[in-house]
Design a protein around this motif. Structure first.
Motif, PDB file in Angstrom:
ATOM      1  N   MET A 149       0.805  -1.237  -0.004  1.00  7.67           N
ATOM      2  CA  MET A 149      -0.056   0.029   0.012  1.00  7.67           C
ATOM      3  C   MET A 149       0.855   1.112  -0.067  1.00  7.67           C
ATOM      4  O   MET A 149       2.010   1.282   0.721  1.00  7.67           O
ATOM      5  CB  MET A 149      -0.911   0.073   1.036  1.00  7.67           C
ATOM      6  N   THR A 151       0.689   5.486   0.755  1.00  7.55           N
ATOM      7  CA  THR A 151      -0.217   6.469   1.376  1.00  7.55           C
ATOM      8  C   THR A 151       0.022   7.898   0.945  1.00  7.55           C
ATOM      9  O   THR A 151       1.435   8.143   0.596  1.00  7.55           O
ATOM     10  CB  THR A 151      -0.413   6.327   2.899  1.00  7.55           C
ATOM     11  N   THR A 177      -4.951   6.352   0.902  1.00  4.83           N
ATOM     12  CA  THR A 177      -4.224   5.256   0.717  1.00  4.83           C
ATOM     13  C   THR A 177      -4.456   4.376  -0.330  1.00  4.83           C
ATOM     14  O   THR A 177      -5.998   4.444  -1.001  1.00  4.83           O
ATOM     15  CB  THR A 177      -4.440   4.187   1.923  1.00  4.83           C
TER      16      THR A 177
END
Length: 716
Positions: A149, A151, A177
């Protein structure tokens, strides 16, 4: 002779945490951003920087060109250009997972209609592999330790010309995100996280600034104008929000453009207003308190994620920077050295924090293995205005991105600089006031002279116009130490209207000082006789024959031979043929003036002139240099003229031309620092045994990296 000799430490030893006698980071290379540009003269920048997982490729954002630049650092001592990739907007940040870079790009039409995208880029071939609409103006990025992920802090920054530059201004910023699948962006997973309503200053306008993710997937973000830190859980829910608080700063320099370094002022209740933030471990965050709207505590702070303050540097963060000659006096009333960007990484068994000082152009290195008790280790030189940093622990490397490009003014370009953790002494600073009885700020070193006791005396130039000083330097220590500072005074006050560019001993315990004049600023060309305590006891104006032809670039050094003072004039005056400058004499007994002519080397770019003169043995030695920087530097050398030829003729008539001999090329020494070749080599001191010390002028850290090099070139 070069002054950088290092013993490289194997990465295997680092990884094993093997005991070492002395581990230090030293700069090993630099890369000018124009190397990547199709038009090398175009303004470019290096702002935020990241590295491929294998540590062989660097990528940096270049806002002026709207590109990201790539650098091959397979050989970290010899970085190679890999070109630029157009981003279709202004890249603001970059983070890398595997061999894919994720670049935040600002595409906003205006402050009120912000937009942006997250772009994925294959570092192997520079191809763009995907992009996601972020819905607003992005600032910083980070990724999870698992690499699943990214962000993004969507700042939606304020218009500083609107509403007195205050928050809040709509639209509000937020956090984002975006999931990754096999390093590909999964835009359908994009989640917007609302962080309004949390802070007390402008809860409707959070302006998220700098973001980082810990190993638990928790996201920490600074909201600089709101003087706030927010901790988000991995699922995007708010875990905590707390104020960054304030610091009572004491014994600082808080007066702008005074032209003096006086650390006796205070700023009570100074809001921290953090910019850079990094997790030290899963429970503690470190912040760099740059300041923006109302604050800037010039410090570094550690908080527990529950909001508990566990460590504060206070004024101690600035102290090593001041001692290394990097204090930016023109920023005193604002935010001082401005700690901004930062990086935290573990090398072997030691976790380091690297704090970038935007205005001081330094990197402060702390051992943060104990998160609640950071220990200062060293200060490193960087390019002008470091903005981003990336550590590559597997290779023992650190790289910084330095954003300011002064190419239009013929000065330093934007650079990426590379450092290595070595089992070796620190090669910087080479001159410091650490260990002195008081905190001594210094910079803009110009003329020097050696005393028979082994000490060196040096003067600063007109950058510190309200604090002309004679510094006592002990070169026997490593680094060389400024152990005392003596104010040059007139009627008991710091002398005004001086530009001290040369100093020599008078043989009676005092000094002769040469001041370079500047008529448009009412600064006279003059010679000053100064007592040991700094009091001016005699002022000698130039004769009419010289004043009739004077120009701005005057005396740049002074030396005493018998009863005669000799001064080097930096550049041609009105009566000089091109390529010839005067060496002016003044007999202290008869008060007669005279001169000879000195032939300069020819240069293709810029100008060339003299910066110092020192008598030793049967010769006078001079510094001859051009005003060029980096690869354009062509002439930085020590020359000499036999004293037998130094027979002055009366002013106003034909002057004899002396014969010069080139005795030392300074460019290899300057290049060996791992940065770029600086232009202003201005100080030279020759000991009784012929050992010769050189120094550079750092311009008081004004449009300069602030680096001062001080080293010996051996014996004459």
């Amino acid at each position: 002779m070069t002054f950088k000799s290092v013993c490289l430490t194997s990465i295997l030893a680092l990884a094993a945490g093997q005991a070492s006698a002395e581990m230090n980071f030293n700069r090993i290379a630099s890369f000018a951003t124009p190397y990547n540009n199709a038009d090398a003269s175009a303004e470019s920048s290096a702002e935020i920087i990241a590295a491929s997982d294998d540590g062989m490729t660097l990528i940096y954002t270049d806002s002026p060109l709207g590109v990201v630049g790539l650098i091959d650092i397979t050989d970290a001592t010899n970085p190679q250009a890999k070109g630029n990739v157009d981003m279709g907007g202004e890249p603001t940040s970059v983070t890398v997972v595997g061999n894919t870079a994720y670049v935040a790009v600002n595409t906003s039409e205006s402050y009120t209609n912000p937009s942006g995208k997250l772009v994925s880029l294959d570092l192997a071939d520079g191809s763009i592999t995907g992009e996601c609409d972020l819905g607003g103006q992005p600032d910083s990025t980070a990724h999870t330790h698992a690499g699943d992920m990214v962000t993004v802090a969507i700042e939606n920054e304020r218009d500083e010309d609107l509403g007195d530059g205050r928050v809040g201004q709509m639209p509000a910023g937020y956090m984002v995100t975006v999931g990754l699948s096999s390093d590909a962006l999964a835009c359908d997973s994009l989640m917007k996280i609302d962080v309004t309503g949390l802070s007390e200053i402008a809860p409707e306008d959070p302006e998220p600034e700098f973001v980082d993710v810990n190993s638990l997937g928790e996201i920490a973000v600074t909201m600089q104008e709101n003087n706030s830190i927010v901790i988000l859980n991995a699922d995007g829910s708010v875990q905590n929000e707390f104020s960054a608080g304030s610091v009572d700063l004491v014994n600082i320099d808080a007066t702008d453009e005074r032209g003096a370094l006086i650390f006796n002022e205070s700023q009570p209740g100074r809001l921290r207003e953090p910019d850079g933030l990094q997790w030290i471990d899963d429970n503690h965050v470190m912040i760099a308190n740059e300041g923006d709207m109302d604050g800037g505590s010039r410090s570094v702070t550690v908080f527990h994620k529950d909001g508990t303050l566990v460590w504060e540097s206070g004024k101690a963060f600035e102290t090593p920077i001041i001692q290394a000659g990097h204090y930016p006096d023109k920023r005193s009333d604002a935010k001082g050295v401005e700690p901004e960007g930062m990086e935290v990484a573990t090398f072997g068994d030691t976790t380091y924090a690297f704090i970038l000082s935007e205005r001081a152009s330094t990197i402060s290195v702390y051992d943060v293995t104990g998160a609640t008790n950071p220990v200062f280790k060293q200060v490193l030189p960087s390019g002008i205005s470091p903005e981003g940093a990336i550590a590559i622990p597997e290779r023992g490397l650190l790289a910084t991105a330095n954003e300011v490009d002064l190419g239009e003014d013929g000065a330093a370009r934007a650079h990426v600089m590379i450092y290595e953790l070595q089992d070796a002494p620190a090669t910087y600073p080479q001159l410091t006031s650490e260990g002195a009885d008081e905190l001594i700020g210094w910079g803009a070193i110009s003329g020097m002279v050696a005393n028979e006791d082994g000490m060196i005396y040096a003067v600063n130039d007109s950058f510190y116009g309200y604090q002309p000083r004679i510094f006592t330097i002990d070169p026997s220590q490593t680094p060389a130490r400024i152990i005392a500072a003596t104010d040059v005074t007139r009627a008991g006050y710091p002398a005004q209207k001086m530009d001290m560019e040369g100093i020599t001993l008078d043989g009676e315990g005092g000094f002769w000082i040469a001041s370079e004049g500047r008529t448009d600023r009412l600064v006279p060309h003059a010679i000053y006789h100064v007592k040991a305590n700094g009091q001016i006891k005699e002022e000698i104006a130039l004769p009419a024959e010289l004043l009739a032809v004077e120009k701005r670039f005057g005396f740049e050094g002074i030396t005493l031979v018998g009863d005669t003072l000799w001064m080097a004039v930096q550049r041609e005056w009105a009566d000089d043929d091109k390529g010839f400058v005067k060496l002016v004499s003044y007999n202290t007994s008869t008060e007669e003036w005279g001169a000879v002519r000195y032939p300069l080397d020819a240069v293709e770019t810029g100008w060339i002139g003299l910066s110092e003169i020192q008598a030793h043995g049967d010769y006078v030695y001079l510094i001859e240099r051009d005003n060029q920087i980096g690869e354009n530097a062509a002439v930085k050398q020590v020359t000499r003229v036999a004293l037998s030829e130094m027979v002055p003729a009366p002013l106003g008539g034909d002057l004899p031309v002396v014969t010069k001999e080139i005795v030392y090329d300074l460019i290899p020494d300057l290049a060996s620092n791992g940065g770029y070749v600086v232009d202003k080599i201005e100080g030279m001191a020759i000991m009784q045994d012929g050992t010769t010390w050189m120094s550079t002028d750092n311009d008081g850290v004004d449009d300069s990296s602030g680096e001062t090099f001080f080293w010996s070139i051996g014996q004459f």
